[in-house]
Design a protein around this motif. Structure first.
Motif: not given
Ligand code: KIV
Length: 263
Positions: A85-87, A45-48, A37-40
């Motif tokens: 973000s793209l998961l 752009d992308i959460i891996l 959630r913090i990254l989003d």
């Protein structure tokens, strides 16, 4: 109750593709809700959901013990935190040995909430990639140093130093690009070669330890935050020291319990 399969957000894939050569692509790993959630919210752009969770969450030596169940568990933990973000989720070790198995694994990860999957390897895994893509599941490629092969490789080594290795990597990148991957991770590749691969591919390249001339960069979140002090890869420059801050906070908490009047 079973979670509904997430609908694909083509707008996210389109904006990723549009960044090629224009704007840097940012990518970080996450393994749980709070971090995702913090990254989003911070606009990555992308959460891996990387299989690096084997090391970062479970304390394993490498990624080879990670299972599909472990991956789906952590994808589920991140899915509701991810809107902008793209998961993306990794297909773990030995879960894509043939086309049928790779499609089954990809479907499991999508059912858990992934919007794209990533698998390691070049032309050797092109049939698996094409099969997953033909089921309309977006795929990320990953070439160079392949963490799932670390035992066979005898360590984490720089790739593309010899002409033969460089030619093979260029060919791998071409094949992945031709198959239609959404992006290619370039891990620990000689930087001049990563630059050349970035020049010849249509898909954005996302580097890790491969120099600054890729279309974007990815890091394991713990390496960025300094929250895994027992190992720090040389290419990752931590932007925080979460391990020290955590130790400080915990020591303060313990001290205040023993001496409440001083708090
Ligand atoms: O599992 C992982 O974290 C990765 C990286 C590219 C960082 O594959």
């Amino acid at each position: 109750m079973t979670q509904p399969t997430r609908t694909f957000r083509n707008d996210k894939l389109r904006s990723l593709a549009a960044k090629k050569g224009i704007e840097p692509v940012s990518a970080l790993t996450a393994y749980d809700y709070a971090v995702a959630r913090i990254l989003d919210e911070a606009g990555v752009d992308i959460i891996l959901v990387g299989d690096s969770l084997g090391m970062m969450v479970f304390g394993h030596k490498d990624t080879t013990q990670v299972t599909v169940n472990m991956m789906t568990h952590h994808v589920k933990a991140c899915r509701d935190a991810t809107t902008r973000s793209l998961l993306v989720a990794d297909l773990p070790y030995q879960s894509y040995q043939d086309e049928k198995q790779s499609l089954e694994t990809a479907r499991e990860l999508v059912k858990a909430g992934a919007e794209a999957v990533k698998l390691e390897g070049g032309k050797a895994v092109a049939p698996q990639i094409k099969t997953i893509l033909s089921a309309n599941i977006p795929v990320f490629g990953h070439i160079g140093m392949l963490p799932q092969q670390v035992k066979q490789e005898g360590g984490y080594k720089k790739k593309g130093k010899t002409d033969i290795e460089a030619e093979a990597l260029v060919e791998d990148a071409r094949q992945l690009d031709k198959a239609g991957v959404s992006a290619i991770i370039l891990e620990n590749i000689v930087s001049s070669l990563a630059k050349e691969i970035t020049r010849i591919t249509n898909a954005p390249t996302i580097g890790i330890g491969s120099g600054k001339d890729c279309d974007g960069q990815i890091l394991v979140i713990n390496d960025l935050l300094g929250s895994y002090p027992w190992f720090r890869p040389p290419f990752a420059e931590p932007k925080a020291d979460v391990a020290s801050e955590t130790t400080k906070a915990v020591k303060q908490f313990v001290a205040e319990l023993s001496n409440p009047t001083r708090s």
